[in-house]
Design a protein around this motif. Sequence first.
Motif, PDB file in Angstrom:
ATOM      1  N   PRO A 280      13.242  -2.310   6.043  1.00 45.65           N
ATOM      2  CA  PRO A 280      14.051  -1.225   6.628  1.00 45.65           C
ATOM      3  C   PRO A 280      13.892   0.116   5.895  1.00 45.65           C
ATOM      4  CG  PRO A 280      15.396  -3.203   6.320  1.00 45.65           C
ATOM      5  CD  PRO A 280      14.066  -3.474   5.665  1.00 45.65           C
ATOM      6  N   THR A 281      14.166   1.187   6.610  1.00 47.98           N
ATOM      7  CA  THR A 281      14.085   2.540   6.046  1.00 47.98           C
ATOM      8  C   THR A 281      15.176   2.752   4.995  1.00 47.98           C
ATOM      9  OG1 THR A 281      13.238   3.359   8.143  1.00 47.98           O
ATOM     10  CG2 THR A 281      14.182   5.009   6.638  1.00 47.98           C
ATOM     11  N   VAL A 282      14.776   3.274   3.845  1.00 48.41           N
ATOM     12  CA  VAL A 282      15.741   3.632   2.799  1.00 48.41           C
ATOM     13  C   VAL A 282      16.062   5.119   2.934  1.00 48.41           C
ATOM     14  CG1 VAL A 282      16.163   3.782   0.313  1.00 48.41           C
ATOM     15  CG2 VAL A 282      14.893   1.834   1.257  1.00 48.41           C
TER      16      VAL A 282
ATOM     17  N   PHE B  54       5.313  -3.058   4.600  1.00 48.36           N
ATOM     18  CA  PHE B  54       5.274  -1.699   5.161  1.00 48.36           C
ATOM     19  C   PHE B  54       6.685  -1.291   5.558  1.00 48.36           C
ATOM     20  CE2 PHE B  54       1.052  -3.324   5.537  1.00 48.36           C
ATOM     21  CZ  PHE B  54       0.233  -2.229   5.297  1.00 48.36           C
ATOM     22  N   GLY B  55       6.951   0.007   5.523  1.00 49.94           N
ATOM     23  CA  GLY B  55       8.290   0.514   5.819  1.00 49.94           C
ATOM     24  C   GLY B  55       8.477   0.830   7.299  1.00 49.94           C
TER      25      GLY B  55
ATOM     26  N   HIS C 220       9.758   3.216  -1.414  1.00 48.73           N
ATOM     27  CA  HIS C 220       8.639   2.410  -1.910  1.00 48.73           C
ATOM     28  C   HIS C 220       9.149   1.244  -2.755  1.00 48.73           C
ATOM     29  CE1 HIS C 220       6.587   6.521  -1.662  1.00 48.73           C
ATOM     30  NE2 HIS C 220       5.805   5.773  -0.893  1.00 48.73           N
TER      31      HIS C 220
ATOM     32  N   GLN D 290       3.108   3.149  12.371  1.00 56.19           N
ATOM     33  CA  GLN D 290       2.103   2.653  11.427  1.00 56.19           C
ATOM     34  C   GLN D 290       2.186   1.130  11.288  1.00 56.19           C
ATOM     35  OE1 GLN D 290       0.841   4.483   7.537  1.00 56.19           O
ATOM     36  NE2 GLN D 290       2.465   3.172   6.762  1.00 56.19           N
TER      37      GLN D 290
ATOM     38  N   LYS E 207      10.237   3.130   8.221  1.00 55.41           N
ATOM     39  CA  LYS E 207      10.202   4.602   8.260  1.00 55.41           C
ATOM     40  C   LYS E 207       8.988   5.079   9.058  1.00 55.41           C
ATOM     41  CE  LYS E 207      10.188   8.958   6.732  1.00 55.41           C
ATOM     42  NZ  LYS E 207       8.893   9.219   6.170  1.00 55.41           N
TER      43      LYS E 207
ATOM     44  N   ALA F  37      15.960  10.293   5.464  1.00 52.00           N
ATOM     45  CA  ALA F  37      15.012   9.224   5.136  1.00 52.00           C
ATOM     46  C   ALA F  37      14.179   9.652   3.936  1.00 52.00           C
ATOM     47  CB  ALA F  37      14.115   8.941   6.332  1.00 52.00           C
ATOM     48  N   MET F  38      14.053   8.770   2.952  1.00 47.61           N
ATOM     49  CA  MET F  38      13.277   9.142   1.769  1.00 47.61           C
ATOM     50  C   MET F  38      11.808   9.280   2.132  1.00 47.61           C
ATOM     51  SD  MET F  38      14.952   7.332  -1.427  1.00 47.61           S
ATOM     52  CE  MET F  38      16.701   7.489  -1.732  1.00 47.61           C
TER      53      MET F  38
ATOM     54  N   MET G  73       0.815   5.836  -0.986  1.00 49.48           N
ATOM     55  CA  MET G  73       0.075   7.023  -1.409  1.00 49.48           C
ATOM     56  C   MET G  73       0.691   7.597  -2.682  1.00 49.48           C
ATOM     57  SD  MET G  73      -1.400   8.846   1.951  1.00 49.48           S
ATOM     58  CE  MET G  73       0.038   9.775   2.422  1.00 49.48           C
TER      59      MET G  73
ATOM     60  N   HIS H  33       9.295   6.654  -4.491  1.00 54.82           N
ATOM     61  CA  HIS H  33      10.746   6.865  -4.388  1.00 54.82           C
ATOM     62  C   HIS H  33      11.384   5.521  -4.041  1.00 54.82           C
ATOM     63  CE1 HIS H  33       9.916   6.700  -0.110  1.00 54.82           C
ATOM     64  NE2 HIS H  33       9.108   7.731  -0.213  1.00 54.82           N
TER      65      HIS H  33
ATOM     66  N   PRO I 187       0.838  -1.213   0.000  1.00 58.37           N
ATOM     67  CA  PRO I 187       0.000   0.000   0.000  1.00 58.37           C
ATOM     68  C   PRO I 187       0.872   1.263   0.000  1.00 58.37           C
ATOM     69  CG  PRO I 187      -0.631  -1.512   1.780  1.00 58.37           C
ATOM     70  CD  PRO I 187       0.720  -1.931   1.269  1.00 58.37           C
TER      71      PRO I 187
ATOM     72  N   TYR J 218      -0.743  17.148  -1.508  1.00 56.89           N
ATOM     73  CA  TYR J 218       0.113  15.957  -1.504  1.00 56.89           C
ATOM     74  C   TYR J 218       0.537  15.650  -2.942  1.00 56.89           C
ATOM     75  CZ  TYR J 218       2.125  11.646   0.208  1.00 56.89           C
ATOM     76  OH  TYR J 218       3.019  10.663   0.542  1.00 56.89           O
TER      77      TYR J 218
ATOM     78  N   LEU K 273      10.230  -1.772  -0.880  1.00 55.49           N
ATOM     79  CA  LEU K 273       9.102  -2.618  -0.455  1.00 55.49           C
ATOM     80  C   LEU K 273       8.655  -3.525  -1.607  1.00 55.49           C
ATOM     81  CD1 LEU K 273       9.005  -0.518   1.903  1.00 55.49           C
ATOM     82  CD2 LEU K 273       6.539  -0.516   1.691  1.00 55.49           C
TER      83      LEU K 273
END
Length: 279
Positions: A174-176, A146-147, A37, A153, A149, A183-184, A30, A34, A28, A71, A40
């Motif tokens: 993990p966070t990219v 899910f991230g 995403h 959530q 980041k 953090a992206m 929005m 980048h 999922p 957005y 994932l």
Amino acid sequence: MLIFHDIAEIREFVRQARGKGHSIGLVPTMGYLHEGHLSLMRQAKKQCDTVIISIFVNPTQFGPGEDLASYPRDLDRDAAMAEGVGVDAVFNPAAAEIYPPGYSTYIDVERITEKLCGASRPGHFRGVATVVAKLFNIVKPDYAFFGQKDAQQVLVIKRMAADLNMEVEVVTVPTVREPNGLAMSSRNVYLEPDQRQAALILSSSLNRAAAAVRSGERDAAKIRQLVIDLIKAEPLAEIDYVEIYSHPDLEPVEVIKGPALLALAVKMGRARLIDNIIL
Ligand code: AMP
């Protein structure tokens, strides 16, 4: 790669994939994709035969005065990026497809939503849990990605899936980060060049805290204050919160004994940025 806007169409796509014996992975998002995403999606490709991403700027997770209208959106660019990593289908519904007139049902995950972003964005996780539950019901994925980041959530989604007996395995990725540590985030487009530079204080202060823990510091209040002092020294940054909780239960901690989540939210011009590290 196929793009669907209707629930009936994506359901038919899933039915056909299931008919081939495929496992289904859902990512999922929005949109305004980048590398975070894409990471994932790459993980989903490794674990699942058919990968579906959703692109939906979910109105119910935005509060009044937040950035729902502004957005960033670019479906053509997103579709090219998703196709590039081998995504099989994009689900991009209109708001009225997800929330038709008369829509009345919401999911409230209690307790862990009372702090961090749940406290500063009332109703945010109600919107997140609701839309993710709907996406799970529409796609019926075996795995959903899910991230880290968005640390709170992913905990909320895991709690919801467990509490409501959803047959999906929630995978945390993990966070990219940019090479400089930032953090992206799709919201990084809001940053002016000087703010983008100033935003490095988020990751660098988290790293300083991790270094303090590695050197033996265990006092959560001292570590938190270290981060607050570092961010306050950056004039363009305005702290929303800096908090340390046990991970994954999000209970208060005084002395760091097991895994602890150091999470922060900082306003930087129009952007509200979040980041975290597990100590
Ligand atoms: P968003 O489109 O911002 O709602 O994010 C969609 C998914 O991508 C969420 O699970 C996020 O946690 C994840 N994500 C966003 N940014 C990053 C990042 N920098 N690294 C890893 N995952 C991310």
